[in-house]
Structures are given as C-alpha cells and as structure tokens.
Motif scaffolding. Sequence first.
Motif, mmCIF file in Angstrom:
data_model
loop_
_atom_site.group_PDB
_atom_site.id
_atom_site.type_symbol
_atom_site.label_atom_id
_atom_site.label_comp_id
_atom_site.label_asym_id
_atom_site.label_seq_id
_atom_site.Cartn_x
_atom_site.Cartn_y
_atom_site.Cartn_z
ATOM 1 N N ASP A 1 0.828 -1.210 0.000
ATOM 2 C CA ASP A 1 0.000 0.000 0.000
ATOM 3 C C ASP A 1 0.865 1.264 0.000
ATOM 4 O O ASP A 1 0.571 2.230 0.716
ATOM 5 N N ASP B 1 2.807 6.338 1.900
ATOM 6 C CA ASP B 1 2.106 5.215 2.525
ATOM 7 C C ASP B 1 0.623 5.577 2.524
ATOM 8 O O ASP B 1 0.192 6.460 3.263
ATOM 9 N N VAL B 2 -0.130 4.912 1.660
ATOM 10 C CA VAL B 2 -1.520 5.304 1.439
ATOM 11 C C VAL B 2 -2.352 5.154 2.715
ATOM 12 O O VAL B 2 -3.247 5.957 2.990
ATOM 13 N N ARG B 3 -2.042 4.141 3.526
ATOM 14 C CA ARG B 3 -2.826 3.913 4.747
ATOM 15 C C ARG B 3 -2.638 5.027 5.778
ATOM 16 O O ARG B 3 -3.598 5.581 6.283
ATOM 17 N N SER B 4 -1.380 5.340 6.071
ATOM 18 C CA SER B 4 -1.125 6.322 7.131
ATOM 19 C C SER B 4 -1.107 7.746 6.584
ATOM 20 O O SER B 4 -1.269 8.709 7.333
ATOM 21 N N GLU C 1 1.553 8.988 5.477
ATOM 22 C CA GLU C 1 2.893 9.494 5.777
ATOM 23 C C GLU C 1 3.814 9.273 4.580
ATOM 24 O O GLU C 1 3.641 8.323 3.814
ATOM 25 N N ALA D 1 -12.330 15.291 2.423
ATOM 26 C CA ALA D 1 -12.001 14.855 3.785
ATOM 27 C C ALA D 1 -10.715 15.526 4.254
ATOM 28 O O ALA D 1 -9.755 15.636 3.504
ATOM 29 N N ALA D 2 -10.723 15.954 5.507
ATOM 30 C CA ALA D 2 -9.479 16.436 6.109
ATOM 31 C C ALA D 2 -8.699 15.200 6.554
ATOM 32 O O ALA D 2 -9.228 14.109 6.599
ATOM 33 N N SER E 1 -4.870 10.068 6.636
ATOM 34 C CA SER E 1 -4.931 8.621 6.658
ATOM 35 C C SER E 1 -6.045 8.108 5.729
ATOM 36 O O SER E 1 -7.164 8.597 5.759
ATOM 37 N N TYR E 2 -5.678 7.168 4.893
ATOM 38 C CA TYR E 2 -6.536 6.658 3.819
ATOM 39 C C TYR E 2 -7.424 7.746 3.215
ATOM 40 O O TYR E 2 -8.647 7.631 3.181
ATOM 41 N N ASN E 3 -6.792 8.778 2.715
ATOM 42 C CA ASN E 3 -7.528 9.853 2.054
ATOM 43 C C ASN E 3 -7.520 9.576 0.552
ATOM 44 O O ASN E 3 -6.647 9.992 -0.187
ATOM 45 N N LYS E 4 -8.566 8.846 0.117
ATOM 46 C CA LYS E 4 -8.589 8.358 -1.262
ATOM 47 C C LYS E 4 -8.637 9.499 -2.277
ATOM 48 O O LYS E 4 -8.049 9.418 -3.352
ATOM 49 N N GLU E 5 -9.343 10.573 -1.934
ATOM 50 C CA GLU E 5 -9.411 11.682 -2.896
ATOM 51 C C GLU E 5 -8.043 12.340 -3.084
ATOM 52 O O GLU E 5 -7.757 12.886 -4.156
#
Lengths: 591, 110
Positions: free
Chosen positions: A148, A168-171, A173, A487-488, A491-495
Amino acid sequence: MAARSIETDVLVVGGGGAGFRAAIGAREKGATAVLLSKGPLARCGASPMAGADFTLDGRNLSQLGFAGDPNDSEEKVFNDIVTQGFFLNNQKLIEQYVRGAPDRLKELIDWRLKIVFSEERAIFTTGIGLMDVLLKRARTVGVDLLEDVMLIDLVVQRGMVTGALALDVRSGEFIHLAAKAVVMATGGWHNAFWPNTGMRDLSGEGMVIAHRAGAELGNMEFITFCCNVLLEPPNARGSIATYVLGMQAGHELTNNRGEAFLDQYDPYTVGVASGTEWNKSFISHATAKEVREGRGFSRGGIHFRRGDEPWEKYKAWCGILFPNWKYKSLDMTEIGRRLEANEPLEVGAVVEYFDGGIVIDDGFATAVPGLFAAGECTLGLFGANRVFSAITEMLVQGADAGRNAAEYARSAEIPAPDPDSLAEKQHKAERPLERSGGLRPAPVRRKIQEMAQTHLGPIRTEGELQSLLAEIQRVKREELPLLSPAAAGRSYNKEWVDALELENIAALLELAASSALQRTESRGVHYRADHPVTNNDEWLVESLVRKTDDGFALATRPVSTTSITPPAGTTPYLDMVKGMMERHSEIGGHH
Amino acid sequence: MAEKTITARVFRMDPAVDEESRYQEYRVPFEEGMSAMDVLDYIYQNLDGTLAYYDHAGCSLGICARCNCKVNGKATLFCQYLVSGDLTIDPISPSKVLKDLVCERKRENP
C-alpha cells in the motif's frame, strides 16, 4: 509530519510479476532490495488477473517435458513476434525474450508453480498461482516488501537517480527512499480508461515519473484492447472470462441488427483472429467499428453467444476454465445459465495492455543513470501489436533488469538524496490537501476516462484526437489545479490519492493522443480511420516523446533490427493484417 | 417511472476525530447484478468523497480479498456481495478501524 527513511541498493517500483522478478534478481546478486507494492502483496497490478499463459518456443518446451511442438524453434518465435508486431519491434528485445524464456520457466517449476495444461508453444497457469510463487521466492531471498505504498517522484541529482519519495496510502505518511538504482515495473495505465480490465491501481506512475526524471517514452499511441470483455452484469464488468472462454470454445458475435458482423471480413483473417491471440487487435477493431457506426448496444459493446457451438463442448471448457463455476472468485453460475440458454451477454473492447512505454536499452537501462525499467511499462518488445505472452515478458525482463540494477548499484558512487529536493516534492504532493472547496477528483477522472475510451480506442481520427487533446489540456489548466479532497486528514484519504493519480493519467493521455495524432498511418493496434494504410516508407519508426523545459517534444527514431529486415511500401491496413498473419510460422497454438 | 433506488447504511468513523462510530445513509440507484462495491463506488464518486473503503488498489473481481467486510451482518467481500435491496455495510473489524471501512493491518516489514 515526519517521514520514514529507508535505504536500499535497489528500489523496485511495482508489485506485479516484473517488479517481483526484478527484486528477486537484484537480491540474488547480493544487493539489498526494497519493493513498493501500491496495493495488496502479489494481488495488485495486472499480473494476478492474467489467464495466464507463459509462451516459449515449442522445442524448448518439449525438452522441459511438456507437450510443446518439437518442430518449433527460437527463430520461428522471433519471426512470429516481429510479424505480429508489424515490424515495429526492437528485435534485440525479442532475442532477449526468446533466449531468456526457458530459464524463467525452469525456475518457476523449481519454485513449484502449478501448471494447468500446455500446448504447442505455451504453458497455462494462473496469475494468482504465479504471483504466489514469486511472493514466496521474494520472501525466501529477503526482499523488503512495502504494501500500500505509492511512488510520488524520483530524486535526480547531477543527472543520476539517488532516491525516491513515496506515500504510505494507509497512514498518509511520506517515505524517503535512498536508492542507488531504481527499477520501474509499474505496468500499464488502465485507470485512464473506463471501463478497464486492470486492477484499480494501474495509473502509470512509473512512466510519468521516469519521463519527468529525463527518460524518453515511446510508441505511446499503441494500446491493446481485449475483445469480448464482459460489460455486464455490473459485478462482472471488466472480467475477461468470456474472452478466455471464447478463444477456446468459439463464439458468435452479433451487432444490434442481429448480424454476425465478422462475416463481412476476409474468412482467413477471421479464422486466425478467432483462434489465436490475434483476436485482441482484430476483433477489438471490428467491435469498435460496429459500435462507432451505431450498431452496438447500450453499454458500448456487442453480443456474445455460444451460437452454434454445442453446449457439451462449452460445458467441458467451462469445467476447465471456471472450476466450480468460478472464474477467479467471480461466480459464473448466472453467466453459465445464459450461455447454455444461448442468451446474449454484452461484451466489448476494453483496454488491456500498453505496447509503448519507457525507452530502455537491451540491458533495461534508461538514458538516466541508475534508472532501469522492465515489463509492460517499457517500449519495444512487441512493437505495434502483442500476441505472445506478457507473462514471459515481465519475467525475462524483470530478471535482467534486477540483476543489471544490482550490478550498477555495486559499482556506482551515489550520494544520499538531497533533503531539499525531497522536501520540495513532498510540498508539491501535499498541495491538494491544502486547498478547500475545490473540485472532487472522481467526476473529473470519470469524464476523461470515458472520453479516452471513445477517442483513443481501437479506431482513431484526427478530429477526435484533437478534441481529446484539447479537453485534456483544458482539464490540466482549469481543473487539476483546483482538485481538493473533501475529507481532512491524511490517513486513507482516497481523494488525495486520486488527485495525485489524475495528474499522471492526464499527462499520459496527452502524450498518447499527441503520438496518435503524429502517426498518420494504421499499424497494429493503432488504426487511423483517416489514414487507413500501413506506411512502411514513412512510419517504420518508433514515436518518441521527450521532456523539454516547457513540456514535451515529439520525435521519431528508426526501429532496432537484428535479423529481419522490414518491408517497404504501403499496404491497406486489413491487407497488412492478413499479410502479417500469413507470415506466421507453421507452428500451431494460440500464439 | 423513477428508477429504483436502495438505501445503503454505511459505518463511518475517523478515529482521529470521532469518539464513536455512526451510520450514514445514502440513496443509490439500483441496477440488477450490482455488488456492494458498485454501491460504494457510486457513493464515493457521486455523493460523498470523504468515504473511505479499500479502493486505491484491488481487483473488484474477488481475487485480492482486500475488500473483506460485513454486509447485513455477514462477512463477505464488497465486490462479490450481490445487492438485492437495502443494505447495511460494516468494516470487518470495527475495533481496528483505520478509517470508515478500512481496517488496520500488520506490516510485515519496517
């Protein structure tokens, strides 16, 4: 937010077969290797979705104990790849492909790959089985696997690659990577089209980022569409189950007037195209023609039926290809019922493989020191049209690219990546997060994906390419600078991820549409309705896009030949297709 | 006649700011043969871009299993759950939510 830092000799970008094989190759040469997988380990990219066929010449195949045709040879395979590619291949890469294939198959067998069946010049396994074998091997040899994680940019100092910035798409970071060499193995950019057959992650980062770093891209106009891909029901959209079944068991394809539209073409061409992987180019071309001329159905496809093929034959093939009525995990029960009842399924030509890509030499090095590339994201092996297996491509190229990157890393004096450069790239990637109330990425993406499907499909015209280009340039100018995630938080901010990907997708569509406009002929999977002739006098050249200070410049270069001299003259496209089919060696099978 | 719509009740929670989870309801056009993933795609693309579900990678065809979840209380995959009417969508491990429907995973490497 503080970024993690990782050091490695070789950084491999891409979690498909080419990336795994490159990382294994680098590690086996004694280099440390980190692999970035944008999605789930061994379950992202196009590789796990593959059928999957591994092609090599039948003589070597039979010597390995499989049912290969002993009359086949490396030379015959070479000839067939050149003619299938309409002479636009880099012949040095074909030599590497045919010579490397037997060793790659032997090691897969050593690593306990399960082989389902074999034929004249191919073995058939599953994409999932193949990726599991590669994952296990990567773990055995000690590749560091990052899941990820998405590449954002490369760091280039004094003209050479020194590292990379990743997300790191999840965090949410950032990761700072110090790397002596980088292997791009990011596959295609299916996500620029809707619908598509690829995984959700394939957005072409490797090509765009390599281009930004100074590598050239070539033949970006050559895009292979797979025919007979399911467009319904919605949960099966994009599945190649009907493609795989049709090639083995036959099919009837009809337009909205009920006409078997392949009947209008030369019977020899239709015969070859129906029983081999020539179907991708020819049947996709024929399908696109029906749909463009108003004879398609509501989802942009045509009807696929069993037709006159006996149900018993179909059922037997379904038993082999869809064990327990599942293709991968897709429940095929309802589709099976419709096939038995001879009810139509709507299928279409859907983007599947990118024939062009990063310009590499025969050691898989780009012109940027330290930057290598392997697999689908590279230019040259298959020329204008791919019939032979991309599974073999990813493995033979990955193995050499990884080994060569390791050797380069050992000999090169590489400074640590410049912290200022990393900080600047980080700041640029964070820009969408700093905006508010702007445009949402998903609707912008869908709009350009649908336009790419109709304007950069198997059939192109100057007018449509110009309007696609104008729209992409407008989106780049007016919409990309306004993209902002609703979304602010990171972490996992897909947009946020979508906004970053959209920049890459728009860049690739601009390069591909420009290359398609430049190529005023028809060859392989590139058909210009306004230039319906293969022109060997003017267009037996690779199209190149070079980065310039204010964008890019188009250029061409002659194809690299070794033993087969391409023909001269001009030939109407469908005559050229037939001529290329006729030059195939006498060896049977699907390739 | 208006097209048929269904109601999706979706688990929402951002542990960085929310103390408790909540459900949010969305009206989604129904299409025969659609999966729970199609429902989430529709919501994300057309109604609410703040919704997090595992979408940046993955296959939509049941092979990567990264979209494991609960629909109407039963463990399933978003992409393989066939929708027939209103539905409630939950993460697979509500106690380990990273964001909305995406759960934490153990990293295998540093």
